[in-house]
Design a protein around this motif. Structure first.
Motif, short mmCIF file in Angstrom:
data_model
loop_
_atom_site.label_atom_id
_atom_site.label_comp_id
_atom_site.label_asym_id
_atom_site.label_seq_id
_atom_site.Cartn_x
_atom_site.Cartn_y
_atom_site.Cartn_z
N ALA A 258 131.32 13.45 21.72
CA ALA A 258 131.72 14.58 20.86
C ALA A 258 131.30 14.34 19.41
CB ALA A 258 133.23 14.78 20.96
N PHE A 259 130.98 15.43 18.72
CA PHE A 259 130.61 15.33 17.31
C PHE A 259 131.89 15.36 16.48
CE2 PHE A 259 128.74 17.33 13.35
CZ PHE A 259 127.95 16.25 13.01
N THR A 260 132.60 14.23 16.49
CA THR A 260 133.90 14.14 15.81
C THR A 260 133.68 13.90 14.32
OG1 THR A 260 133.92 11.76 16.12
CG2 THR A 260 134.96 13.09 17.87
N PRO A 261 134.72 14.09 13.51
CA PRO A 261 134.59 13.77 12.08
C PRO A 261 134.17 12.30 11.86
CG PRO A 261 136.59 15.03 12.46
CD PRO A 261 136.03 14.74 13.82
N GLU A 262 134.66 11.39 12.75
CA GLU A 262 134.28 9.97 12.62
C GLU A 262 132.77 9.79 12.83
OE1 GLU A 262 135.71 7.47 15.76
OE2 GLU A 262 135.22 5.62 14.68
N VAL A 263 132.25 10.47 13.87
CA VAL A 263 130.81 10.38 14.16
C VAL A 263 130.02 10.99 12.99
CG1 VAL A 263 128.98 11.29 15.65
CG2 VAL A 263 131.08 10.40 16.67
N GLU A 264 130.48 12.13 12.53
CA GLU A 264 129.78 12.82 11.44
C GLU A 264 129.70 11.93 10.19
OE1 GLU A 264 131.40 16.62 10.37
OE2 GLU A 264 129.63 17.14 9.17
N ALA A 265 130.82 11.30 9.84
CA ALA A 265 130.84 10.45 8.63
C ALA A 265 129.96 9.21 8.83
CB ALA A 265 132.28 10.04 8.32
N ALA A 266 130.06 8.59 10.01
CA ALA A 266 129.31 7.34 10.23
C ALA A 266 127.80 7.58 10.26
CB ALA A 266 129.77 6.68 11.54
N THR A 267 127.39 8.75 10.71
CA THR A 267 125.95 9.00 10.86
C THR A 267 125.36 9.79 9.69
OG1 THR A 267 126.43 10.96 12.18
CG2 THR A 267 125.99 8.93 13.41
N ALA A 268 126.21 10.14 8.71
CA ALA A 268 125.73 10.97 7.59
C ALA A 268 124.51 10.35 6.87
CB ALA A 268 126.85 11.24 6.60
N LEU B 95 116.87 12.42 8.18
CA LEU B 95 116.29 13.24 9.25
C LEU B 95 116.38 14.74 9.00
CD1 LEU B 95 117.68 11.44 12.45
CD2 LEU B 95 115.43 11.23 11.44
N LYS B 96 117.06 15.13 7.93
CA LYS B 96 117.45 16.54 7.84
C LYS B 96 116.27 17.52 7.73
CE LYS B 96 118.48 16.39 2.95
NZ LYS B 96 119.45 16.02 1.96
N THR B 97 115.11 17.02 7.31
CA THR B 97 113.97 17.95 7.28
C THR B 97 113.33 18.08 8.67
OG1 THR B 97 112.44 16.20 6.65
CG2 THR B 97 113.40 17.49 4.85
N LYS B 98 113.71 17.22 9.58
CA LYS B 98 113.10 17.21 10.93
C LYS B 98 114.07 17.70 12.01
CE LYS B 98 109.35 15.69 9.50
NZ LYS B 98 108.29 16.67 9.50
N VAL B 99 115.37 17.63 11.74
CA VAL B 99 116.38 17.92 12.78
C VAL B 99 117.32 19.02 12.26
CG1 VAL B 99 118.25 16.90 14.15
CG2 VAL B 99 116.27 15.51 13.56
N THR C 149 110.23 8.73 18.24
CA THR C 149 110.67 9.95 17.56
C THR C 149 111.66 9.57 16.43
OG1 THR C 149 112.29 10.18 19.33
CG2 THR C 149 110.30 11.56 19.47
N PRO C 150 111.80 10.43 15.40
CA PRO C 150 112.62 10.05 14.24
C PRO C 150 114.08 9.73 14.57
CG PRO C 150 111.31 12.01 13.75
CD PRO C 150 111.11 11.72 15.21
N ASP C 151 114.66 10.38 15.60
CA ASP C 151 116.06 10.07 15.94
C ASP C 151 116.20 8.61 16.35
OD1 ASP C 151 114.51 10.56 18.17
OD2 ASP C 151 116.04 11.64 19.30
N ILE C 152 115.19 8.08 17.08
CA ILE C 152 115.21 6.67 17.48
C ILE C 152 114.84 5.78 16.29
CG2 ILE C 152 114.08 4.95 18.97
CD1 ILE C 152 113.72 7.21 21.05
#
Ligand code: 13P
Ligand code: SF4
Length: 363
Positions: free
Chosen positions: A10-20, A26-30, A63-66
């Motif tokens: 799940a895209f939880t607030p914890e995941v969102e903060a840790a991966t920010a 990546l934001k121009t690609k994803v 790929t950029p995600d990896i």
């Protein structure tokens, strides 16, 4: 009222903060929507790596995600091999193709090496076998055999020293000096061999292998892009045919091309190589416009985030190399790794001037 089960994805607030910080790159690609699917997997993979004492060695064509999301070490074939030898993790997950995973296993036989998809091959590695090299050695006794690292462990075991795109000229000249000859066998990439031959006085004996990604470029691709964008800087990988290299402004390994872009100050760049290269360099080169053409490597693209996750969870697919050949293959790779970093300036401009120099093809 039903409550929704919380999955580890799940895209939880914890995941969102840790991966920010990763999303920032990546934001121009994803897109934000894609990110909601990728971020939980990245989060889980990074957690699993810590728990399992694992590292991910990610090639520049991932790929950029990896590349930006889960790669602990990113780079070209030479850099990944160096890292496999020195990292102290117990598990290596190869974000790359099978010959790279075999190279890791050869250099670190005590570690577990996993590849997320066994089908991630390479047209160069499948163009030649160990038996072929044994026949070549009978035909050219006393001539040192340099093989490109894009080969199987069997082939490496028949080799005097390996090379990569980062050091091929240096290795060929070293081998000629050590063996006291003016001829060197450089296999299996005929285009790398031809490009090296134009940068040295050593005579090169070559094999008719080719990279299915780079052999498809031709000088017309560059002429077209130069006509449309006269200020663009063109970089090409040395697996391209010599007329492509001659029409380019720079050639080098995948890492050398990335470094050139970030240091050159160029505003428009064409990377004549695999498409993920420019996607990955973008994060370190904001403001640079990357122009096509590029080609996809179908083998590299077999490696996905989901595959890496499954690889860690299911401990698959373990890459093994016959222990009987490891010492000989390791000698060839280690000789290359032990070479001092090159101090001679790049000689790729000689590829333009010496178009008359050719190689002897093994038939
Ligand atoms: P590099 O060694 O330059 O990373 O190249 C590896 C490769 O497979 C290019 O096609
Ligand atoms: Fe092999 Fe070419 Fe793919 Fe590199 S890009 S892995 S040389 S097929």
């Amino acid at each position: 009222m039903k409550t929704r089960a919380t999955t580890p994805f799940a895209f939880t607030p914890e995941v969102e903060a840790a991966t920010a910080p990763i999303y920032e790159k990546l934001k121009t690609k994803v897109s934000p929507l894609e990110w909601q699917l990728q971020a939980p997997l990245i989060f889980e993979i990074n957690r699993l790596k810590k728990d399992m004492n694992a590292v991910i060695l990610a090639h520049n064509y991932m790929t950029p995600d990896i590349f930006h999301g889960v790669g602990d070490y990113v780079g070209d074939s030479l850099g990944l091999a160096r890292e496999a030898a020195r990292c102290d993790a117990q598990i290596i997950v190869q974000g790359g193709v099978h010959f790279m995973a075999e190279t890791s296993k050869i250099l670190a036989p005590e570690k577990t090496v996993l590849i997320p998809d066994l089908r991630a091959g390479c047209s160069l590695a499948s163009s030649i076998t160990g038996a072929d090299v044994r026949l070549i050695k009978q035909r050219y006794p006393g001539v040192p055999v340099v093989t490109y690292v894009n080969t199987t462990a069997d082939v490496k075991a028949e080799t005097d020293i390996c090379c990569t795109s980062a050091n091929a000229v240096q290795v060929v000249e070293w081998a000629a000096k050590e063996w006291g000859t003016d001829r060197v066998i450089l296999i299996p990439d005929q285009f790398l061999a031809k490009n090296v031959a134009r940068q040295t006085d050593i005579k090169i004996i070559a094999w008719a292998g080719a990279c299915e990604v780079h052999e498809r470029f031709d000088a017309d691709d560059i002429a077209e892009v130069r006509a449309a964008y006269p200020g663009a800087v063109v970089l090409a990988h040395p697996e391209c045919p010599p007329d492509v290299i001659a029409a380019s402004d720079f050639t080098g390994s995948t890492t050398a091309m990335g470094d050139f872009v970030t240091k050159s100050g160029a505003k428009q760049v064409v990377l004549i190589t695999e498409c993920s290269m420019s996607d990955n360099v973008t994060a370190d080169a904001p403001g640079v416009e990357f122009l096509r053409p590029c080609n996809l490597c179908p083998h590299m693209k077999r490696i996905t985030l989901q595959g890496i996750y499954d690889s860690l969870v299911k401990h698959q697919y373990e890459v093994t190399v016959d222990p009987a050949i490891i010492p000989r293959a390791a000698l060839a790779v280690q000789r290359m790794i032990d070479m001092p970093p090159t101090t001679t300036p790049a000689r790729y401009d000689m590829v333009k001037a010496r178009h008359h120099v050719d190689v002897e093809m093994i038939s």
